[in-house]
Scaffold this motif. Structure first.
Motif, mmCIF file in Angstrom:
data_model
loop_
_atom_site.group_PDB
_atom_site.id
_atom_site.type_symbol
_atom_site.label_atom_id
_atom_site.label_comp_id
_atom_site.label_asym_id
_atom_site.label_seq_id
_atom_site.Cartn_x
_atom_site.Cartn_y
_atom_site.Cartn_z
ATOM 1 N N TRP A 167 0.826 -1.212 0.000
ATOM 2 C CA TRP A 167 0.000 0.000 0.000
ATOM 3 C C TRP A 167 0.861 1.263 0.000
ATOM 4 C CZ3 TRP A 167 1.178 2.880 4.242
ATOM 5 C CH2 TRP A 167 1.687 2.211 5.359
ATOM 6 N N CYS A 258 -11.613 4.067 -2.221
ATOM 7 C CA CYS A 258 -10.263 3.507 -2.090
ATOM 8 C C CYS A 258 -10.089 2.886 -0.709
ATOM 9 C CB CYS A 258 -9.232 4.617 -2.301
ATOM 10 S SG CYS A 258 -7.528 4.086 -2.138
ATOM 11 N N LEU A 260 -7.032 1.995 0.604
ATOM 12 C CA LEU A 260 -5.694 2.196 1.160
ATOM 13 C C LEU A 260 -5.795 2.539 2.642
ATOM 14 C CD1 LEU A 260 -3.869 4.301 -1.592
ATOM 15 C CD2 LEU A 260 -3.128 2.069 -0.726
ATOM 16 N N LEU A 325 -1.954 -3.626 -7.759
ATOM 17 C CA LEU A 325 -2.206 -2.909 -6.502
ATOM 18 C C LEU A 325 -3.429 -2.006 -6.619
ATOM 19 C CD1 LEU A 325 1.377 -1.872 -5.316
ATOM 20 C CD2 LEU A 325 0.071 -3.953 -4.821
ATOM 21 N N TYR A 329 -6.637 -2.411 -4.029
ATOM 22 C CA TYR A 329 -7.119 -1.356 -3.136
ATOM 23 C C TYR A 329 -8.333 -0.614 -3.715
ATOM 24 C CZ TYR A 329 -3.135 -2.519 -0.289
ATOM 25 O OH TYR A 329 -2.244 -3.214 0.510
#
Length: 337
Positions: A167, A258, A260, A325, A329
């Motif tokens: 992340w 998102c 994250l 990624l 996420y």
């Protein structure tokens, strides 16, 4: 003195519209505290007040200090704002920012951009748009911003290897994507460059502090005071920042779901807040939880700044890793910008 501007230019700046006067008129009467949405149009958010402390996991000497810092692509010191190779462009950009960025301007930009109705694009499509953007506030680099995004991400990936911190790699890739506002008609002075709070006294730790002489808020009885519209120890996340790519990208990611972690979002939101994370001004607004916030932002900044002298990465070869990624996420596909 700066070749692009004169005192006459300062005097001829268009007068900003009359600022709101319904705020307290002394430092001791400020009413803003945690959970207050003190500037109309600014979302209230406390997601960054309970961060996990930063781990001691760096496995590579990629966060230099002192004599190991090195030089930028021009062979100059990093963040040279006195006589850099790009001095005219950089100082002009900050002159325009410092003389025009007011509380009212921030309100206007929030109203315009936080609707997220300017189009739907994927992350990779926006990165490609940044192939055509050179940051006019940056004395260290004149590569397209898309290259710098991958440079930062890869530096972080080398120091924080493995899936556990992937992340943080993605935060490096995303941190400057808000600069796409410049590709959609916004002048760079209100998109790029160092950020700072509005609604309180301008710090002398902000680059080119002398330019604030031409800013209407510097004459306002509240906005020019130390605490302004805030309370001491109200929390860094309760400050309304000068409008720019950091704040836009933070809210854009949240708007689009998102996932994250907060530590990554903190780095994205405050990486340009140099007078705080490097200059250590505005500490009188901090709460205890801001100590961890500061650690993450400072750690991220090392990779952001010093990667600008790195070799240009093979972007096409890296895209599949970062595409994975992006999907992980929850920001794959078309997003609202």
């Amino acid at each position: 003195s700066y070749s692009f501007c004169t005192l006459l230019f300062v005097c001829k700046l268009s007068k900003m519209s009359e600022l709101a006067t319904n705020f307290p008129h002394s430092e001791t009467e400020s009413t803003v505290g945690p959970n207050d949405s003190h500037v109309e149009g600014r979302p209230c958010d406390n997601d960054l007040t309970n961060l996990t402390d930063i781990p001691d996991v760096c496995s590579a000497p990629l966060t230099p200090t002192g004599d190991d810092v090195g030089t930028n692509v021009y062979g100059d010191d990093f963040r040279n704002y006195e006589n850099s190779a790009r001095q005219d462009a950089v100082s002009k950009n900050y002159f325009e920012d410092h003389t025009q960025m007011t509380v009212d301007v921030v309100k206007q930009k929030m109203k315009k951009w936080l609707k997220f109705d300017h189009g739907e694009f994927t992350i990779m499509e926006v990165i490609d748009l940044l192939d055509d953007l050179i940051d006019e506030s940056d004395p260290d680099n004149e590569l397209p911003n898309s290259i710098h995004d991958f440079q930062t991400a890869e530096r972080i990936r080398a120091a924080f290897p493995g899936e556990e911190y992937d992340w943080f790699h993605l935060a490096g890739l995303l941190h400057d994507l808000g600069k796409v506002l410049s590709m959609w008609g916004e002048p760079q002075w209100c998109v790029v460059g160092d950020t700072y709070p509005v609604g309180c006294k301008h710090s002398d730790k902000i680059v080119f502090p002398e330019f604030f002489e031409g800013n209407p808020d510097s004459k306002h009885p509240v906005y020019s005071s130390k605490y302004g519209i805030y309370k001491p120890n109200c929390g860094i996340t309760n400050l309304t920042m000068a409008w720019g790519h950091d704040e836009y990208m933070y809210w854009m990611l949240k708007e689009n779901g998102c996932t994250l972690p907060a530590e990554a979002l903190a780095a994205i939101r405050y990486h340009s807040f140099y007078p705080w994370h490097t200059g250590r001004d505005y500490s009188y607004f901090e709460t205890e939880s801001d100590a961890v916030l500061l650690k993450w932002v400072t750690e991220f900044n090392k990779f952001d700044l010093y990667s600008k002298s790195d070799a240009v990465p093979d972007v096409e070869a890296l895209k599949p890793y970062y595409a994975g990624l992006i999907k992980k996420y929850n920001i794959d596909g078309k997003l609202r910008w």
